[in-house]
Design an enzyme around this catalytic site. Structure first.
Site, mmCIF file in Angstrom:
data_model
loop_
_atom_site.group_PDB
_atom_site.id
_atom_site.type_symbol
_atom_site.label_atom_id
_atom_site.label_comp_id
_atom_site.label_asym_id
_atom_site.label_seq_id
_atom_site.Cartn_x
_atom_site.Cartn_y
_atom_site.Cartn_z
ATOM 1 N N ASP A 67 -29.956 -12.286 34.364
ATOM 2 C CA ASP A 67 -29.255 -11.916 33.135
ATOM 3 C C ASP A 67 -27.748 -12.122 33.239
ATOM 4 O OD1 ASP A 67 -28.963 -9.854 34.999
ATOM 5 O OD2 ASP A 67 -30.232 -8.461 33.908
ATOM 6 N N ASN A 136 -33.577 3.983 33.292
ATOM 7 C CA ASN A 136 -34.511 4.083 32.159
ATOM 8 C C ASN A 136 -35.736 3.175 32.327
ATOM 9 O OD1 ASN A 136 -33.501 1.538 31.700
ATOM 10 N ND2 ASN A 136 -32.567 1.991 29.720
ATOM 11 N N HIS A 138 -35.723 -0.094 32.998
ATOM 12 C CA HIS A 138 -35.589 -1.517 32.639
ATOM 13 C C HIS A 138 -35.655 -2.404 33.887
ATOM 14 C CE1 HIS A 138 -30.856 -1.462 32.835
ATOM 15 N NE2 HIS A 138 -31.348 -1.803 34.005
ATOM 16 N N GLU A 143 -34.679 -3.562 28.048
ATOM 17 C CA GLU A 143 -34.570 -2.129 27.802
ATOM 18 C C GLU A 143 -35.900 -1.591 27.240
ATOM 19 O OE1 GLU A 143 -32.181 -0.870 29.217
ATOM 20 O OE2 GLU A 143 -30.223 -1.173 28.291
HETATM 21 P P1 PGA Z 1 -28.304 -0.957 40.117
HETATM 22 O O1 PGA Z 1 -28.876 -1.472 38.733
HETATM 23 O O2 PGA Z 1 -28.881 -1.830 41.164
HETATM 24 O O3 PGA Z 1 -26.809 -1.109 40.007
HETATM 25 O O4 PGA Z 1 -28.735 0.473 40.263
HETATM 26 C C1 PGA Z 1 -30.227 -1.801 38.630
HETATM 27 C C2 PGA Z 1 -30.592 -2.202 37.214
HETATM 28 O O5 PGA Z 1 -29.993 -1.690 36.256
HETATM 29 O O6 PGA Z 1 -31.504 -3.017 37.051
#
Ligand code: PGA
Length: 260
Positions: A67, A136, A138, A143
């Protein structure tokens, strides 16, 4: 799903690096799907060390990132382009022309997303997709409420995610509202998914992903439908798993040929 629970993120990242390295050794033209965020940092450090010390060769590897933020130039310090060059590409011998990251500045988003999907197909599909997970649930920036068969497209970030990444942008008000992300269907097409999660903050999302129902409200749960998923967790991220003792027992009793 294969669930590997390790003492801490350091040990877990070493295990994940061995899994990626094995793929690259067995298939020098492997296609890797890459994630950003805090979670894969140690994994990337391990891959860089293996490249330097063990000659792990990335010269034939093709990479696709999950992404990118819409409206953020590649040179912006918080772009995923900057992240990837700072933490991985700047230290490996991946050929520049085989590095693919969604273009957050494209003038024609639907066309760019179609082209990204086509490029993944033309490269032969993703062999190993590295994933983190949001608080959450994702994966990528899919999302909650994302279609379980979605492809690369524009998405709108939830407030929870914007708060989670606020520090990188000096406050929530500066976090982009939109992103381009591989879809859940894109991720599901990968031959193997390797999901890393560390810390108590991720425990609920991991429990829902592994032991909850498959639902668009927890996008990671779609991985229950994938034939080859490995989750590498530290103890804290695994702390809400009801069957944690069983997963640990399974790992401890694997035949030697199944170990990483
Ligand atoms: P993080 O993010 O590795 O910074 O915890 C993970 C994500 O949001 O997929």
């Amino acid at each position: 799903m294969e669930i590997i629970i390790q003492a801490d993120s350091q040990e877990a990242s070493q295990t994940a690096a061995r899994i990626v390295a094995r793929t690259v050794r067995e298939k020098p033209h492997a296609v890797l799907g890459l994630a950003t965020g805090n979670t894969p940092l140690r994994l990337y450090r391990n891959l860089v060390r293996m490249h330097r010390e063990e000659g792990l060769d990335f010269s034939g590897v093709t990479c696709f990132n999950l992404d990118e933020y819409v409206g953020i130039p590649p040179a912006h310090p918080s772009s995923f382009h900057s992240y990837m060059w700072a933490h991985l590409f700047g230290h490996l011998n991946v050929a520049k022309e085989r590095i693919n990251i969604p273009d957050g500045l494209t003038a024609d988003i639907p066309a760019a997303c179609r082209k990204y999907e086509q490029a993944i197909r033309s490269a032969g599909g993703i062999d190993v997709q590295i994933l983190g997970i949001g608080t959450n649930g994702h994966i990528g920036f899919n999302e909650p409420s994302s279609s379980l068969s979605s492809r690369t497209r524009i998405k709108t970030l939830t407030e929870e995610t914007r708060l989670d990444v606020a520090a990188a942008f000096g406050g929530e008000e500066s976090v982009p509202t939109h992103v381009l992300t591989m879809g859940l269907g894109t991720i599901m097409d990968s031959r193997m998914c390797l999901l890393l999660a560390f810390g108590k903050k991720k425990a609920r999302a991991i429990a829902q992903t592994v032991e909850g129902p498959v639902t668009a409200m927890v996008p990671g749960s779609v991985l229950q439908m994938h034939p080859r998923v490995i989750l590498v967790l530290d103890k804290d991220a695994a702390s809400e798993l009801k069957m944690a003792d069983y997963y640990a027992w399974v790992s401890d009793h694997k035949p030697a040929w199944q170990k990483y």
